[in-house]
Design a protein around this motif. Structure first.
Motif, PDB file in Angstrom:
ATOM      1  N   HIS A 234      34.068  26.424  37.454  1.00 25.15           N
ATOM      2  CA  HIS A 234      33.452  27.691  37.819  1.00 25.15           C
ATOM      3  C   HIS A 234      34.350  28.890  37.515  1.00 25.15           C
ATOM      4  CE1 HIS A 234      34.570  25.501  41.695  1.00 25.15           C
ATOM      5  NE2 HIS A 234      35.538  26.366  41.568  1.00 25.15           N
TER       6      HIS A 234
ATOM      7  N   GLY B 198      29.605  26.985  38.916  1.00 25.67           N
ATOM      8  CA  GLY B 198      29.107  28.288  39.361  1.00 25.67           C
ATOM      9  C   GLY B 198      29.786  29.455  38.668  1.00 25.67           C
ATOM     10  N   LYS B 199      29.061  30.590  38.644  1.00 21.87           N
ATOM     11  CA  LYS B 199      29.583  31.859  38.123  1.00 21.87           C
ATOM     12  C   LYS B 199      30.023  31.750  36.668  1.00 21.87           C
ATOM     13  CE  LYS B 199      30.674  33.589  42.699  1.00 21.87           C
ATOM     14  NZ  LYS B 199      31.616  34.247  43.602  1.00 21.87           N
TER      15      LYS B 199
ATOM     16  N   TRP C 282      28.203  23.164  42.923  1.00 19.16           N
ATOM     17  CA  TRP C 282      28.116  24.621  42.781  1.00 19.16           C
ATOM     18  C   TRP C 282      27.512  24.969  41.420  1.00 19.16           C
ATOM     19  CZ3 TRP C 282      32.660  22.276  44.556  1.00 19.16           C
ATOM     20  CH2 TRP C 282      33.012  22.549  45.881  1.00 19.16           C
TER      21      TRP C 282
ATOM     22  N   GLU D 123      25.756  28.240  41.302  1.00 19.07           N
ATOM     23  CA  GLU D 123      25.292  29.599  41.558  1.00 19.07           C
ATOM     24  C   GLU D 123      25.690  30.580  40.453  1.00 19.07           C
ATOM     25  OE1 GLU D 123      29.492  29.685  43.109  1.00 19.07           O
ATOM     26  OE2 GLU D 123      27.883  28.223  42.895  1.00 19.07           O
ATOM     27  N   GLN D 124      24.937  31.654  40.362  1.00 17.80           N
ATOM     28  CA  GLN D 124      25.217  32.768  39.455  1.00 17.80           C
ATOM     29  C   GLN D 124      25.366  32.320  37.998  1.00 17.80           C
ATOM     30  OE1 GLN D 124      27.997  35.781  40.882  1.00 17.80           O
ATOM     31  NE2 GLN D 124      27.687  35.128  43.009  1.00 17.80           N
TER      32      GLN D 124
END
Length: 342
Positions: free
Chosen positions: A280, A304-305, A326, A328-329
C-alpha cells in the motif's frame, strides 16, 4: 533488594548471586546481573576479572561511559549491556577482546561512530547496536568478519551507503539496518546466500528513479529468505518481475510507502510461502493478478492507496487464512466477490 548486598565475606564469592566461577581455577568467569535494578556506573575495576567470559548487565539503569579497561578482558565471549542508559562512544579497545562472539548494546544512549576496529574481531557472530545515537557510516571493515551471522543497527543516525563489503559475509542470516538515513542498495546483497531476514525499512535507499528495485533480481540467490521489508525508502520505478522468483520460503514481503508505479507482477502467486504481503501507499496501476489466490498461507494483504483498477479477483476467496485485507482508495470496480465470505 540490591543483589550486591548479599556479596560479603561470609560466603565464597563463587557462590554470590549472579557470579559463577570456572571449576578449575575458581576465578570469576560469568557475571550475570540481568534485571537486578542496579544503577550507577560500570567500574573500571571490572578489568581485574581476567577470566571473565560472560558479562551481562542488561535491563538495569547503568549510566555514563563503558570503561575502556574492558578491552583488557581477553577471554570475554559475550558482552550484554542492553537496556541501560550508557552514554559516550563504544570503547575502541573493546576490539582487543578477540574472543568476543556476542555484542549486545541495544537501547542505550551511545553516540559517535561505530569503531572500524571491530572489523578485526574475527570471532564475532552477533552484533546488536539498535536504538542508540550512532552516526556516520557502517564501517567497510565489517566485511572482514566472516563469522558474522547477525548485524542489527536499527534506529540510529547511520548515514552513507550500505558498504559493498557486506557482500563478503557469507554466513550472514540477519541484516537489520532499518530506521536510519542510509542511501543506495548494493547489488552484492545477492551474495548473502544464507540471508533469511533483510530489514531496511525507513531509510533513503531510493531516489524515485526507474530501475531502483533491480537489486531484487540479485536476491533470487538468497534461497533461505524469510522476510524482506523495503517499506518507506522513496523507491521509484516498477517492481521487478524477478520478485516472483524469490525463495518460496519467503514469509513476509513489504514495499509500502514508496513511489512505485506500474503493475503487480503477474506471477506473484509463485511466492507460496507468503503470510504477509504489503504494497500500500504507492502508485501501482493495473489489476490485482488472479494468481494472488495461490498464496494460501496469506494472513494479511495490503494494496490500499494505489491506482489499481479492474475487479477484485474472486480467487481471493481461496485465501481462507486471510484476516486483514486493505484495498481502500483505488479505482477498483464491480462488486465484492461472494467468495470473500469464505
Amino acid at each position: 533488594m540490591d543483589v550486591t548486598t548479599s556479596w560479603n565475606e561470609s560466603l565464597h564469592f563463587c557462590l554470590w548471586k549472579g557470579v559463577s566461577c570456572s571449576p578449575q581455577h575458581q576465578r570469576v568467569s560469568i557475571l550475570n546481573l540481568n534485571s537486578q535494578g542496579l544503577s550507577g556506573f560500570i567500574s573500571p575495576s571490572i578489568a581485574n576479572l581476567s577470566f571473565l567470559r560472560l558479562l551481562d548487565l542488561s535491563n538495569n539503569s547503568f549510566r555514563c561511559v563503558v570503561p575502556p579497561e574492558i578491552g583488557r578482558l581477553s577471554r570475554l565471549q559475550r558482552v550484554v549491556l542492553a537496556n541501560n542508559s550508557l552514554t559516550g562512544p563504544i570503547p575502541v579497545n573493546l576490539s582487543s577482546c578477540f574472543n568476543l562472539r556476542i555484542l549486545y548494546l541495544s537501547r542505550n544512549n551511545f553516540t559517535g561512530h561505530i569503531p572500524a576496529e571491530f572489523g578485526s574481531m574475527s570471532n564475532l557472530v552477533e552484533v546488536y547496536l539498535d536504538r542508540n545515537y550512532f552516526e556516520g557510516p557502517i564501517p567497510d571493515s565489517f566485511g572482514n568478519i566472516s563469522s558474522l551471522k547477525v548485524l542489527s543497527i536499527q534506529g540510529n543516525e547511520i548515514r552513507g551507503r550500505i558498504p559493498e563489503s557486506i557482500g563478503q559475509l557469507k554466513s550472514l542470516n540477519i541484516l537489520n539496518v532499518a530506521d536510519n538515513s542510509l542511501s543506495g542498495v548494493p547489488a552484492v546483497l545477492g551474495n548473502l546466500k544464507k540471508l533469511s531476514w533483510l530489514g531496511v525499512i525507513g531509510n533513503n535507499l531510493g531516489k524515485r528513479q526507474a530501475n531502483e528495485l533491480s537489486f531484487i533480481t540479485s536476491l533470487v540467490n538468497c534461497t533461505q529468505s524469510i522476510e524482506l521489508n523495503l517499506d518507506g525508502n522513496n523507491f521509484g520505478g516498477q517492481i521487478s518481475s524477478s520478485l516472483a522468483n524469490l525463495s518460496t520460503h519467503l514469509q513476509a514481503f513489504g514495499i509500502s510507502d514508496n513511489k512505485i508505479s506500474r503493475g503487480i507482477p503477474s506471477d506473484i502467486g509463485n511466492l507460496i510461502g507468503l503470510n504477509s504481503l504489503n504494497m500500500h501507499y504507492n502508485q501501482l496501476t493495473g489489476t490485482i493478478p488472479e494468481g494472488i489466490g495461490k498464496l494460501y498461507k496469506l494472513q494479511e494483504m495490503g494494496f490500499g492507496k494505489n491506482k489499481l483498477s479492474g475487479e477484485i479477483p474472486s480467487s481471493i476467496g481461496n485465501l481462507t487464512l486471510l484476516n486483514q485485507l486493505w484495498l481502500e482508495q483505488n479505482n477498483l470496480q464491480g462488486s465484492i466477490p461472494l467468495s470473500l465470505g469464505n
